[in-house]
Design a protein around this motif. Structure first.
Motif, PDB file in Angstrom:
ATOM      1  N   TYR A   1       0.754  -1.285  -0.265  1.00 34.41           N
ATOM      2  CA  TYR A   1       0.036  -0.636   0.029  1.00 34.41           C
ATOM      3  C   TYR A   1       0.930   1.151   0.195  1.00 34.41           C
ATOM      4  CZ  TYR A   1      -2.348   3.352   2.863  1.00 34.41           C
ATOM      5  OH  TYR A   1      -3.064   4.613   2.855  1.00 34.41           O
ATOM      6  N   ILE A   2       1.617   1.497   0.922  1.00 34.83           N
ATOM      7  CA  ILE A   2       2.982   2.845   1.431  1.00 34.83           C
ATOM      8  C   ILE A   2       3.351   2.736  -0.800  1.00 34.83           C
ATOM      9  CG2 ILE A   2       4.529   3.481   2.289  1.00 34.83           C
ATOM     10  CD1 ILE A   2       2.335   3.620   3.952  1.00 34.83           C
ATOM     11  N   GLY A   3       3.979   1.257  -1.466  1.00 30.62           N
ATOM     12  CA  GLY A   3       4.802   1.531  -1.963  1.00 30.62           C
ATOM     13  C   GLY A   3       3.753   2.170  -3.482  1.00 30.62           C
ATOM     14  N   ALA A   4       2.491   1.888  -3.591  1.00 31.23           N
ATOM     15  CA  ALA A   4       1.718   1.955  -4.919  1.00 31.23           C
ATOM     16  C   ALA A   4       1.644   4.107  -4.515  1.00 31.23           C
ATOM     17  CB  ALA A   4       0.000   1.804  -3.630  1.00 31.23           C
ATOM     18  N   LEU A   5       1.317   4.275  -3.413  1.00 35.35           N
ATOM     19  CA  LEU A   5       1.047   5.695  -3.357  1.00 35.35           C
ATOM     20  C   LEU A   5       2.324   6.564  -3.409  1.00 35.35           C
ATOM     21  CD1 LEU A   5      -0.616   5.581   0.881  1.00 35.35           C
ATOM     22  CD2 LEU A   5      -1.558   6.212  -1.221  1.00 35.35           C
ATOM     23  N   ALA A   6       3.484   5.220  -2.958  1.00 35.15           N
ATOM     24  CA  ALA A   6       4.417   6.837  -3.897  1.00 35.15           C
ATOM     25  C   ALA A   6       4.717   6.153  -5.263  1.00 35.15           C
ATOM     26  CB  ALA A   6       5.735   5.569  -2.808  1.00 35.15           C
ATOM     27  N   HIS A   7       4.502   5.202  -6.042  1.00 38.33           N
ATOM     28  CA  HIS A   7       4.111   5.424  -7.106  1.00 38.33           C
ATOM     29  C   HIS A   7       3.923   5.693  -7.866  1.00 38.33           C
ATOM     30  CE1 HIS A   7       5.583   3.037 -10.268  1.00 38.33           C
ATOM     31  NE2 HIS A   7       4.916   2.137 -10.822  1.00 38.33           N
ATOM     32  N   CYS A   8       2.454   6.451  -7.195  1.00 42.87           N
ATOM     33  CA  CYS A   8       1.914   7.234  -8.158  1.00 42.87           C
ATOM     34  C   CYS A   8       1.842   8.482  -7.283  1.00 42.87           C
ATOM     35  CB  CYS A   8      -0.235   7.371  -7.188  1.00 42.87           C
ATOM     36  SG  CYS A   8      -0.842   5.815  -7.668  1.00 42.87           S
TER      37      CYS A   8
ATOM     38  N   ARG B   1       4.563   8.840   8.086  1.00 36.81           N
ATOM     39  CA  ARG B   1       5.641   8.630   8.562  1.00 36.81           C
ATOM     40  C   ARG B   1       6.354   7.716   7.177  1.00 36.81           C
ATOM     41  NH1 ARG B   1       8.208   4.862  10.799  1.00 36.81           N
ATOM     42  NH2 ARG B   1       6.474   4.189  12.286  1.00 36.81           N
ATOM     43  N   LEU B   2       6.042   6.750   7.006  1.00 37.86           N
ATOM     44  CA  LEU B   2       6.089   5.558   6.380  1.00 37.86           C
ATOM     45  C   LEU B   2       6.094   6.334   4.497  1.00 37.86           C
ATOM     46  CD1 LEU B   2       4.276   2.599   7.296  1.00 37.86           C
ATOM     47  CD2 LEU B   2       6.764   3.005   7.941  1.00 37.86           C
ATOM     48  N   LEU B   3       5.401   6.467   4.518  1.00 40.46           N
ATOM     49  CA  LEU B   3       5.468   8.070   3.004  1.00 40.46           C
ATOM     50  C   LEU B   3       6.632   8.459   2.671  1.00 40.46           C
ATOM     51  CD1 LEU B   3       3.848   6.875   0.594  1.00 40.46           C
ATOM     52  CD2 LEU B   3       2.460   8.801   1.034  1.00 40.46           C
ATOM     53  N   ALA B   4       6.585   9.270   3.347  1.00 40.86           N
ATOM     54  CA  ALA B   4       7.922   9.897   3.883  1.00 40.86           C
ATOM     55  C   ALA B   4       9.088   9.294   3.455  1.00 40.86           C
ATOM     56  CB  ALA B   4       7.953  11.279   4.936  1.00 40.86           C
ATOM     57  N   GLU B   5       8.993   8.671   4.272  1.00 38.63           N
ATOM     58  CA  GLU B   5      10.915   7.542   3.910  1.00 38.63           C
ATOM     59  C   GLU B   5      10.389   7.579   2.918  1.00 38.63           C
ATOM     60  OE1 GLU B   5      10.203   5.327   7.392  1.00 38.63           O
ATOM     61  OE2 GLU B   5      10.298   6.828   9.099  1.00 38.63           O
ATOM     62  N   ARG B   6       9.921   6.813   2.199  1.00 30.65           N
ATOM     63  CA  ARG B   6      10.056   5.848   1.061  1.00 30.65           C
ATOM     64  C   ARG B   6       9.616   7.271   0.137  1.00 30.65           C
ATOM     65  NH1 ARG B   6       9.639   4.603  -3.467  1.00 30.65           N
ATOM     66  NH2 ARG B   6       8.979   2.148  -4.484  1.00 30.65           N
ATOM     67  N   LEU B   7       9.650   8.093  -0.142  1.00 31.52           N
ATOM     68  CA  LEU B   7       9.786   8.823  -1.221  1.00 31.52           C
ATOM     69  C   LEU B   7      11.051   9.438  -0.417  1.00 31.52           C
ATOM     70  CD1 LEU B   7       6.207  10.898  -1.355  1.00 31.52           C
ATOM     71  CD2 LEU B   7       7.435   9.520  -3.374  1.00 31.52           C
ATOM     72  N   GLY B   8      11.636   9.292   0.366  1.00 24.60           N
ATOM     73  CA  GLY B   8      13.124  10.262   0.754  1.00 24.60           C
ATOM     74  C   GLY B   8      13.119  11.807   1.122  1.00 24.60           C
ATOM     75  N   LEU B   9      11.641  12.146   1.727  1.00 29.55           N
ATOM     76  CA  LEU B   9      11.359  13.838   2.051  1.00 29.55           C
ATOM     77  C   LEU B   9      12.282  13.678   2.941  1.00 29.55           C
ATOM     78  CD1 LEU B   9       7.889  13.674   0.936  1.00 29.55           C
ATOM     79  CD2 LEU B   9       9.231  14.303  -0.280  1.00 29.55           C
ATOM     80  N   PRO B  10      12.690  15.219   3.092  1.00 30.49           N
ATOM     81  CA  PRO B  10      13.660  15.710   4.709  1.00 30.49           C
ATOM     82  C   PRO B  10      12.454  16.498   5.261  1.00 30.49           C
ATOM     83  CG  PRO B  10      13.955  17.357   2.305  1.00 30.49           C
ATOM     84  CD  PRO B  10      13.175  15.929   1.947  1.00 30.49           C
ATOM     85  N   ASP B  11      12.372  16.444   6.129  1.00 39.81           N
ATOM     86  CA  ASP B  11      11.231  16.841   7.386  1.00 39.81           C
ATOM     87  C   ASP B  11      11.064  18.609   6.954  1.00 39.81           C
ATOM     88  OD1 ASP B  11      11.601  14.756   8.880  1.00 39.81           O
ATOM     89  OD2 ASP B  11      12.875  16.167  10.109  1.00 39.81           O
ATOM     90  N   GLY B  12       9.689  18.368   7.346  1.00 41.65           N
ATOM     91  CA  GLY B  12       8.896  20.075   6.107  1.00 41.65           C
ATOM     92  C   GLY B  12       8.565  20.102   5.565  1.00 41.65           C
ATOM     93  N   ARG B  13       9.345  19.046   4.485  1.00 42.88           N
ATOM     94  CA  ARG B  13       8.300  18.649   2.782  1.00 42.88           C
ATOM     95  C   ARG B  13       7.172  17.756   2.973  1.00 42.88           C
ATOM     96  NH1 ARG B  13      12.128  18.727  -1.411  1.00 42.88           N
ATOM     97  NH2 ARG B  13      10.422  17.688  -2.846  1.00 42.88           N
ATOM     98  N   CYS B  14       6.893  17.920   4.042  1.00 47.80           N
ATOM     99  CA  CYS B  14       5.042  16.809   3.818  1.00 47.80           C
ATOM    100  C   CYS B  14       4.771  17.206   4.943  1.00 47.80           C
ATOM    101  CB  CYS B  14       6.104  14.950   3.584  1.00 47.80           C
ATOM    102  SG  CYS B  14       5.272  14.098   4.088  1.00 47.80           S
ATOM    103  N   LEU B  15       3.189  17.235   4.741  1.00 42.33           N
ATOM    104  CA  LEU B  15       2.722  17.918   5.740  1.00 42.33           C
ATOM    105  C   LEU B  15       1.562  16.780   5.462  1.00 42.33           C
ATOM    106  CD1 LEU B  15       2.543  21.714   4.991  1.00 42.33           C
ATOM    107  CD2 LEU B  15       4.315  20.040   6.135  1.00 42.33           C
ATOM    108  N   VAL B  16       0.783  16.940   7.171  1.00 49.95           N
ATOM    109  CA  VAL B  16      -0.431  16.048   7.327  1.00 49.95           C
ATOM    110  C   VAL B  16      -1.078  16.387   7.914  1.00 49.95           C
ATOM    111  CG1 VAL B  16      -1.073  13.790   8.662  1.00 49.95           C
ATOM    112  CG2 VAL B  16       0.848  13.509   7.847  1.00 49.95           C
ATOM    113  N   THR B  17      -2.687  17.215   7.056  1.00 51.65           N
ATOM    114  CA  THR B  17      -3.915  17.644   7.387  1.00 51.65           C
ATOM    115  C   THR B  17      -4.777  16.492   7.469  1.00 51.65           C
ATOM    116  OG1 THR B  17      -4.561  18.145   4.697  1.00 51.65           O
ATOM    117  CG2 THR B  17      -2.596  19.355   6.334  1.00 51.65           C
ATOM    118  N   PHE B  18      -5.732  17.365   7.908  1.00 52.42           N
ATOM    119  CA  PHE B  18      -6.878  16.357   8.306  1.00 52.42           C
ATOM    120  C   PHE B  18      -8.446  17.598   7.506  1.00 52.42           C
ATOM    121  CE2 PHE B  18      -4.738  14.839  11.283  1.00 52.42           C
ATOM    122  CZ  PHE B  18      -4.620  13.637  10.958  1.00 52.42           C
TER     123      PHE B  18
END
Length: 364
Positions: free
Chosen positions: A185-192, A233-250
């Motif tokens: 699932y994480i890999g599919a998100l990252a691939h898209c 967290r897992l998706l940001a790690e899979r994409l190799g994004l540094p802190d601050g580049r990826c934000l979580v919202t609701f």
């Protein structure tokens, strides 16, 4: 005397026993009209899992005000995303079931696969009835919610339990609670996301917008918030994004109660005001594009961001029927089917079983 239990489908001794999967999604109105929205919202907002306000206070409000005013507004929103195939959520969910079934067939696994809606049509009860009529004696219930929440996943289970409570011959049942940290699932998100970036370049910020729930549910023991954060967290790690580049919202707040924060639209407005020129938004908690992604995010939030000074807003579609997601879905399903036979008995064995039953006086 009429029976409390629903009639059983016709039985024939020696018929093959089948294994099945029921993919369940939230639901959708039958049409983008006020009347259809009134029926749909009436069912959705009457669910105790969705609204935990005491019934004596909630039902008069629901039927006296909300169902008199909200359907027309919601119908206009649905009309803006409706397609020739109808509701995008229903269309994508049906295609996912078809793709999963085809993938399993190609792997030599003749598993029945159907789809159902928790609210609206086709209902969970009707699809369970259909699977029983097709000979399913083992059914895996797989909600299309990667992160568990009592408001979604548990509500699907409630509907299955309610059906089972009125069923005389209940099939074996298994349930998938969550797969928020599943590698596929994480890999599919990252691939898209990576495919989108290959075509359009990368943004200054990647925003992961999850459906919101009242904050109170977190304190009462619902794991949704924690699972959404772990997915992020897992998706940001899979994409190799540094802190601050990826934000979580609701997103998708409703009512006056405090919901999980930060909220999606105010966050995007703030980013634009701070000088962020481009954002990409993806909704990992939704596996199929729907009103909340196509209208709320790609229309309302897009407009808010651009109006606040942002220059480029990219919405990255849901997993839908991306091959990587169908592969991941098959892997999730097979893990939970482990130990169940998926191949029907040989015709000769079935014929022998039928012959023995008829010899003992069976009528069919």
């Amino acid at each position: 005397m009429p029976s409390f239990f629903a009639p059983e489908p016709p039985h024939r001794h020696g018929q093959p026993q089948r294994t099945a999967i029921l993919l369940c999604n939230l639901g959708t109105p039958d049409a983008p009209t006020a009347a259809a929205l009134r029926r749909y919202l009436g069912q959705f907002l009457s669910d105790r899992r969705v609204v935990e306000i005491p019934r004596i206070a909630w039902l008069p409000l629901l039927h006296g005000i909300i169902l008199r005013t909200r359907p027309r507004k919601s119908a206009a929103k649905y009309a803006s995303i409706w397609t020739a195939e109808g509701s995008p959520l229903l269309a994508w969910t049906a295609k996912q079931a078809q793709a999963l079934g085809q993938s399993l067939q190609e792997a030599g696994l003749p598993v029945l696969v159907r789809h159902a809606m928790r609210y609206g049509n086709p209902s969970i009860a009707s699809q369970l009835d259909a699977l029983k009529a097709e000979g399913a004696t083992r059914i895996l219930v797989l909600p299309l919610y990667p992160q568990y929440s009592g408001t979604t996943t548990a509500s699907v289970f409630d509907a299955v339990y309610a059906w089972a409570a009125r069923t005389r011959h209940v099939p074996e049942l298994r349930f998938v609670n969550h797969y928020h940290d599943d590698a596929g699932y994480i890999g599919a998100l990252a691939h898209c996301i990576e495919q989108h970036w290959q075509a359009h370049g990368q943004p200054e910020r990647l925003v992961l917008s999850f459906h919101g729930v009242p904050e109170r549910t977190l304190h009462l023991g619902d794991p949704y918030h924690c699972e959404a954060r772990k997915t992020a967290r897992l998706l940001a790690e899979r994409l190799g994004l540094p802190d601050g580049r990826c934000l979580v919202t609701f997103q998708s707040r409703f009512g006056k109660a405090k919901w999980l924060e930060p909220a999606t639209e105010p966050t995007l407005i703030k980013l634009a005001q701070e000088g962020v020129r481009r954002v990409d938004v993806v909704c990992p908690g939704f596996t199929s594009d729907c009103l909340e992604t196509l209208e709320e995010i790609d229309q309302e939030v897009r407009e808010a961001f651009l109006h606040a000074g942002g220059q480029a807003f990219h919405y990255i579609p849901c997993l839908n029927t991306h091959p990587a997601w169908i592969d991941a879905l098959q892997h999730i399903a097979l893990n939970h089917l482990a130990g169940w036979p998926v191949q029907p008995e040989a015709p000769q064995a079935l014929a022998e079983t039928r012959a023995r039953a008829l010899a003992l006086g069976a009528q069919s």
